[in-house]
Design a protein around this motif. Structure first.
Motif, PDB file in Angstrom:
ATOM      1  N   TYR A  40      30.580  -6.499 -25.697  1.00  0.00           N
ATOM      2  CA  TYR A  40      29.201  -7.573 -25.558  1.00  0.00           C
ATOM      3  C   TYR A  40      29.478  -8.392 -24.399  1.00  0.00           C
ATOM      4  O   TYR A  40      30.379  -8.566 -23.712  1.00  0.00           O
ATOM      5  CB  TYR A  40      29.461  -8.421 -26.955  1.00  0.00           C
ATOM      6  CG  TYR A  40      28.939  -7.963 -28.202  1.00  0.00           C
ATOM      7  CD1 TYR A  40      27.778  -7.786 -28.560  1.00  0.00           C
ATOM      8  CD2 TYR A  40      30.189  -7.616 -29.095  1.00  0.00           C
ATOM      9  CE1 TYR A  40      27.560  -7.307 -29.768  1.00  0.00           C
ATOM     10  CE2 TYR A  40      30.019  -6.928 -30.140  1.00  0.00           C
ATOM     11  CZ  TYR A  40      28.790  -6.757 -30.613  1.00  0.00           C
ATOM     12  OH  TYR A  40      28.582  -6.277 -31.948  1.00  0.00           O
ATOM     13  N   ILE A  41      28.099  -8.339 -23.742  1.00  0.00           N
ATOM     14  CA  ILE A  41      28.090  -9.074 -22.477  1.00  0.00           C
ATOM     15  C   ILE A  41      26.937 -10.369 -22.715  1.00  0.00           C
ATOM     16  O   ILE A  41      25.739 -10.011 -23.111  1.00  0.00           O
ATOM     17  CB  ILE A  41      27.555  -8.073 -21.387  1.00  0.00           C
ATOM     18  CG1 ILE A  41      27.574  -8.736 -20.153  1.00  0.00           C
ATOM     19  CG2 ILE A  41      26.062  -7.642 -21.701  1.00  0.00           C
ATOM     20  CD1 ILE A  41      27.215  -7.910 -18.692  1.00  0.00           C
ATOM     21  N   ASP A  42      27.371 -11.287 -21.894  1.00  0.00           N
ATOM     22  CA  ASP A  42      26.473 -12.547 -22.200  1.00  0.00           C
ATOM     23  C   ASP A  42      25.874 -12.617 -20.657  1.00  0.00           C
ATOM     24  O   ASP A  42      26.280 -13.337 -19.790  1.00  0.00           O
ATOM     25  CB  ASP A  42      27.358 -13.813 -22.500  1.00  0.00           C
ATOM     26  CG  ASP A  42      26.373 -14.959 -22.833  1.00  0.00           C
ATOM     27  OD1 ASP A  42      25.198 -14.902 -22.591  1.00  0.00           O
ATOM     28  OD2 ASP A  42      27.124 -16.136 -23.222  1.00  0.00           O
ATOM     29  N   ALA A 142      28.734  -1.876 -14.320  1.00  0.00           N
ATOM     30  CA  ALA A 142      28.899  -0.278 -14.549  1.00  0.00           C
ATOM     31  C   ALA A 142      30.344   0.048 -14.189  1.00  0.00           C
ATOM     32  O   ALA A 142      30.932   0.797 -14.915  1.00  0.00           O
ATOM     33  CB  ALA A 142      27.969   0.444 -13.751  1.00  0.00           C
ATOM     34  N   LYS A 143      30.960  -0.331 -13.167  1.00  0.00           N
ATOM     35  CA  LYS A 143      32.392  -0.208 -12.597  1.00  0.00           C
ATOM     36  C   LYS A 143      33.393  -0.617 -13.749  1.00  0.00           C
ATOM     37  O   LYS A 143      34.237   0.062 -14.223  1.00  0.00           O
ATOM     38  CB  LYS A 143      32.637  -0.794 -11.548  1.00  0.00           C
ATOM     39  CG  LYS A 143      34.041  -0.255 -10.691  1.00  0.00           C
ATOM     40  CD  LYS A 143      34.122  -1.022  -9.440  1.00  0.00           C
ATOM     41  CE  LYS A 143      33.150  -0.602  -8.357  1.00  0.00           C
ATOM     42  NZ  LYS A 143      33.436  -1.354  -6.903  1.00  0.00           N
ATOM     43  N   ASN A 148      37.321   0.626 -17.906  1.00  0.00           N
ATOM     44  CA  ASN A 148      37.885   0.232 -19.470  1.00  0.00           C
ATOM     45  C   ASN A 148      37.411   1.221 -20.631  1.00  0.00           C
ATOM     46  O   ASN A 148      37.566   0.772 -21.670  1.00  0.00           O
ATOM     47  CB  ASN A 148      37.493  -1.401 -19.664  1.00  0.00           C
ATOM     48  CG  ASN A 148      38.164  -2.336 -18.679  1.00  0.00           C
ATOM     49  OD1 ASN A 148      39.562  -2.285 -18.450  1.00  0.00           O
ATOM     50  ND2 ASN A 148      37.232  -3.080 -17.932  1.00  0.00           N
ATOM     51  N   SER A 149      36.624   2.303 -20.200  1.00  0.00           N
ATOM     52  CA  SER A 149      36.475   3.235 -21.143  1.00  0.00           C
ATOM     53  C   SER A 149      35.594   2.606 -22.202  1.00  0.00           C
ATOM     54  O   SER A 149      35.860   2.892 -23.400  1.00  0.00           O
ATOM     55  CB  SER A 149      37.575   3.943 -21.609  1.00  0.00           C
ATOM     56  OG  SER A 149      38.392   4.688 -20.636  1.00  0.00           O
ATOM     57  N   ILE A 150      34.519   1.832 -21.963  1.00  0.00           N
ATOM     58  CA  ILE A 150      33.544   1.152 -22.846  1.00  0.00           C
ATOM     59  C   ILE A 150      32.477   2.210 -23.076  1.00  0.00           C
ATOM     60  O   ILE A 150      31.720   2.625 -22.039  1.00  0.00           O
ATOM     61  CB  ILE A 150      32.954  -0.296 -22.375  1.00  0.00           C
ATOM     62  CG1 ILE A 150      34.340  -0.984 -22.251  1.00  0.00           C
ATOM     63  CG2 ILE A 150      32.319  -0.755 -23.407  1.00  0.00           C
ATOM     64  CD1 ILE A 150      33.949  -2.528 -21.532  1.00  0.00           C
TER      65      ILE A 150
END
Length: 160
Positions: A40-42, A142-143, A148-150
């Motif tokens: 999840y990204i805030d 993106a990097k 982290n293989s998300i």
């Protein structure tokens, strides 16, 4: 027709194969989902705390303050004009008063239109600037995702 015992056993075997296939497919799909990394990204947090986001916020605040001070001066000037006009109401001719009142109404309308136009421009600047900042941050995200293989990145759910 009477079905033979062999037909019944074949039919039963065929049903068992279907059941085994469904179970295998179900277990395989669970295994696939268990290897999926979800993050999840805030975005609001990033915009508030990143250097680019802070710079954007400062820039927008400066523009808003400049617009507000300009329009506050104009508004104060219009209030003074209105007070002066009202104080002259009984002194000047009614036609002249109506003309001045009409001119003041025109100035007020122009002020409101200009202020609305400025607000629309500010909103456009905010949207465009936010898009630029997000485009700058996107390669970094993106990097991180690749490193982290998300598998899936979702925005954080906003609380009401």
């Amino acid at each position: 027709m009477i079905r033979s015992r062999l037909d019944l056993e074949l039919e039963h075997l065929f049903k068992m194969k279907k059941i085994i296939f469904v179970i295998f497919f179900f277990l395989y799909s669970i295994n696939l989902y268990s290897e999926t990394n979800i993050a999840y990204i805030d975005i609001n947090f990033i915009l508030k705390n990143s250097l680019a986001g802070k710079s954007l916020k400062n820039h927008i605040n400066k523009l808003e303050n400049r617009y507000l001070s300009e329009y506050k001066k104009i508004e104060e000037n219009l209030v003074i004009k209105e007070k002066n006009l009202m104080s002259q109401k009984n002194i000047i001719d009614s036609k002249e008063f109506e003309l001045k009142l009409k001119n003041l109404g025109s100035e007020i309308k122009t002020y409101r239109d200009d202020r609305k136009k400025s607000n629309d421009e500010m909103n456009k600047v905010k949207i465009d600037s936010t898009k630029k900042v997000l485009n700058l941050i996107n390669p970094i995200i993106a990097k991180y995702v690749e490193k982290n293989s998300i598998s899936i990145v979702l925005p954080t759910p906003t609380s009401p």
